[in-house]
Write an enzyme that holds these catalytic residues in place. Structure first.
Site, PDB file in Angstrom:
ATOM      1  N   ALA A   1      40.800  38.867  -0.522  1.00 40.37           N
ATOM      2  CA  ALA A   1      41.771  38.193  -1.216  1.00 40.37           C
ATOM      3  C   ALA A   1      42.139  39.762  -1.712  1.00 40.37           C
ATOM      4  O   ALA A   1      40.922  39.606  -2.690  1.00 40.37           O
ATOM      5  CB  ALA A   1      41.359  37.205  -1.287  1.00 40.37           C
ATOM      6  N   SER A   2      43.170  39.814  -2.307  1.00 48.93           N
ATOM      7  CA  SER A   2      43.616  40.366  -3.694  1.00 48.93           C
ATOM      8  C   SER A   2      44.006  39.439  -4.120  1.00 48.93           C
ATOM      9  O   SER A   2      44.263  39.974  -6.017  1.00 48.93           O
ATOM     10  CB  SER A   2      45.163  41.454  -3.126  1.00 48.93           C
ATOM     11  OG  SER A   2      46.275  40.985  -2.803  1.00 48.93           O
TER      12      SER A   2
ATOM     13  N   HIS B   1      44.797  30.610  -2.141  1.00 50.24           N
ATOM     14  CA  HIS B   1      45.861  30.291  -1.565  1.00 50.24           C
ATOM     15  C   HIS B   1      45.544  30.589  -0.018  1.00 50.24           C
ATOM     16  O   HIS B   1      44.815  31.632   0.542  1.00 50.24           O
ATOM     17  CB  HIS B   1      46.872  31.583  -2.119  1.00 50.24           C
ATOM     18  CG  HIS B   1      46.373  32.093  -1.545  1.00 50.24           C
ATOM     19  ND1 HIS B   1      45.148  33.342  -2.489  1.00 50.24           N
ATOM     20  CD2 HIS B   1      46.534  33.931  -0.629  1.00 50.24           C
ATOM     21  CE1 HIS B   1      45.094  34.683  -2.261  1.00 50.24           C
ATOM     22  NE2 HIS B   1      45.578  35.057  -1.303  1.00 50.24           N
TER      23      HIS B   1
ATOM     24  N   CYS C   1      35.800  21.692  25.434  1.00 48.15           N
ATOM     25  CA  CYS C   1      35.053  20.275  25.934  1.00 48.15           C
ATOM     26  C   CYS C   1      34.097  20.968  26.753  1.00 48.15           C
ATOM     27  O   CYS C   1      32.971  20.408  26.514  1.00 48.15           O
ATOM     28  CB  CYS C   1      36.416  19.554  27.125  1.00 48.15           C
ATOM     29  SG  CYS C   1      38.159  19.327  25.884  1.00 48.15           S
TER      30      CYS C   1
ATOM     31  N   HIS D   1      42.116  25.079  23.923  1.00 45.53           N
ATOM     32  CA  HIS D   1      41.578  23.060  23.096  1.00 45.53           C
ATOM     33  C   HIS D   1      41.956  24.135  21.652  1.00 45.53           C
ATOM     34  O   HIS D   1      41.410  24.936  21.390  1.00 45.53           O
ATOM     35  CB  HIS D   1      40.216  23.082  23.152  1.00 45.53           C
ATOM     36  CG  HIS D   1      39.776  21.916  22.870  1.00 45.53           C
ATOM     37  ND1 HIS D   1      39.220  20.246  23.709  1.00 45.53           N
ATOM     38  CD2 HIS D   1      39.329  21.846  21.267  1.00 45.53           C
ATOM     39  CE1 HIS D   1      38.803  19.770  23.557  1.00 45.53           C
ATOM     40  NE2 HIS D   1      39.106  20.775  21.751  1.00 45.53           N
TER      41      HIS D   1
END
Lengths: 336, 336
Positions: B159-160, B165, B198, B294
């Site tokens: 993350a910068s 966000h 499943c 899925h």
């Protein structure tokens, strides 16, 4: 616990090795760089590693004491161990295997603060010979399908010790990335009756935009679909599926040492001594890959973070084109 | 330059996006955390992002001004752009595609220092609605084959910006990891006529060792072959291949918000607010996957470094077994 488990969807194996299991709060500490004064790989500290497997050392020196220039020892905290009996079983819907394998450390030099880029070519040659010796010995174990030789340089690249070293992990299965390369190069061969790596070499020699340099026997390129800024591949110009075949070609070993020396010097100079991962991709110990697999080395400088998009999709975003990377790494004398 | 290129061996696409191209020496600086005082995602700074695509905001507020609680904007430095015309071509032996696609940012809250773990459930619900709205709109673009929604939390996870966000990248091809999941779940279905996901849910509910908790509609597990310490998956209990189907099930959206709230709170409390990558895996926009794919969410805490062995082989070494991870994350009230 030391076992292999298979993801039932992607069929990707993992090693669950919780001998060294950490408590949740231990992880933060681990990330702090602790360059201890005591280094188990230094001269005189040989007693602090497991007993050496092989070493290149003075004739009148004794094992596990000074006098060596390259030393191979078992990893003190192995991810896999050949003491385990190889056992395969189902666990409900899942597949499991015992943690059979080898995990060794190649101590590249007695000099604590050395780096590949500064080493004499002869020293690099000796490191390659150590790789080869262990590679050729371990392949004789019928339970082993693949040997991964790799090097982590710098903390960001996952190296926990500064002292120059490489590692070797031998596994009882063919890893998923190697499987993909084999499947890809086989389907290319089936279609064109040529080795895809050989075709890449020819294309690159024609395009000239992504070739950093070449020696008598090797070519160094920034691959067309590079994942990382300055991702670099080294390929033997002459087709060969097997890294181990170098054993019979001392001239090739010498040329590879030269190639590694030049490219690491370039990294050092042009990229300011970046952290990197280096690994050798070679044929697993399975017959029939001779024509279409082509052994090579990949070097991934670790200048950027890998984030959610990449982990989620396997799709990388590279902000430096390989053409730009090549022009950054090239020098005048390299002009083809 | 903004283009897609395909590795001719593994058939893995990459995005070469060198608009923001860095010079070699810029990388080190980038790694230093620079928490500027100015944040483009804060209230009042709406003018500093590209114009909003959608926002959930007060009826009497105007676009690109305060009054919103979730806001979606184009990424200022997009990796892909729908302004590009989709064009596919061969380049020598290689395959290339123009950089067609979407790259958007979901600003999760106006509160700069908030984190998912502390947000009210209603806010998380609104974030999921924003995901869904964009997902359902972009899928109508026939050039788009896949939409990856993901979140990077913390600098180590890529993350910068600190401000909470998520991102969305829509691609004109199906990414290689999704392809592998589809191939794997198809071959399982062909063999057993059941969905592998499943079957995993059923196995886990029986084994009870790797289920962190479950809600009315979702199950949270530490997967059997987890790659990372505390890797966590969230799966809908009822089979569905399509994340977009939540659009017609407000109760499911609410339940997913609750599930995300609980698991991020656990991470925060038990793992001391770790960096993580979170991504949604859902069916590409191709018919025929309904029975065996899925949709699910994967969360990868970034507590350890990924190094040469992992990059070389695709094989991960995990020092915390999923059973241990589960017992670390579980609380008494979760007992099934």
């Amino acid at each position: 616990m030391m076992e292999l488990r298979k993801d039932p969807i992607i069929k990707r194996w993992v090693i669950i090795s919780s001998e060294r299991s950490k408590r949740p709060m231990d992880f933060k500490k681990q990330q702090q760089k602790t360059e201890n004064s005591f280094c188990p790989f230094d001269y005189g500290n040989e007693y602090s590693t497991p007993e050496e497997i092989i070493a290149f050392r003075d004739a009148n020196s004794t094992p596990n004491s000074p006098g060596w220039w390259v030393r191979v020892v078992p990893n003190k905290f192995p991810a896999l161990d050949s003491e385990n009996k190889l056992k395969k079983q189902g666990v409900g819907i899942y597949d499991q295997m015992s943690g059979y394998g080898y995990h060794e450390v190649i101590i590249e030099t007695p000099q604590h603060n050395a780096k590949l880029a500064d080493m004499p070519m002869d020293q690099i040659k000796e490191i390659i010979w150590a790789y080869l010796k262990r590679f050729q010995t371990i392949r004789k174990d019928e339970n082993i399908k693949y040997v991964q030789i790799f090097k982590n340089k710098g903390e960001e690249a996952g190296a926990s010790l500064l002292h120059p070293h490489s590692q070797l992990i031998a596994t009882p299965i063919v890893p998923i990335t190697i499987k993909s390369e084999i499947e890809g190069s086989k389907s290319y061969y089936d279609f064109r009756e040529r080795c895809v790596y050989c075709d890449i070499i020819n294309q690159e020699l024609k395009d000239k935009q992504r070739v950093v340099f070449k020696t008598d026997e090797f070519i160094v390129i920034e691959p067309y679909a590079s994942r990382f800024p300055y991702e670099t591949w080294i390929l033997p110009l002459k087709h060969s599926h097997d890294f181990g075949s170098l054993e019979n070609n001392p001239a090739s070993v010498e040329d590879l040492a030269k190639t590694l020396s030049i490219i690491t010097k370039r990294f050092d100079k042009k990229l300011d001594d970046p952290p990197f991962n280096l690994f050798i991709h070679t044929s697993p110990f399975i017959d029939g890959l001779e024509l279409y697999y082509h052994w090579h080395i990949e070097i991934l400088p670790r200048l950027t973070n890998v984030a959610g998009f990449e982990w989620g999709t396997g799709f990388h975003i590279n902000h430096v084109s390989p053409e730009q990377a090549c022009s950054d790494l090239i020098e005048e004398k390299d002009i083809l």
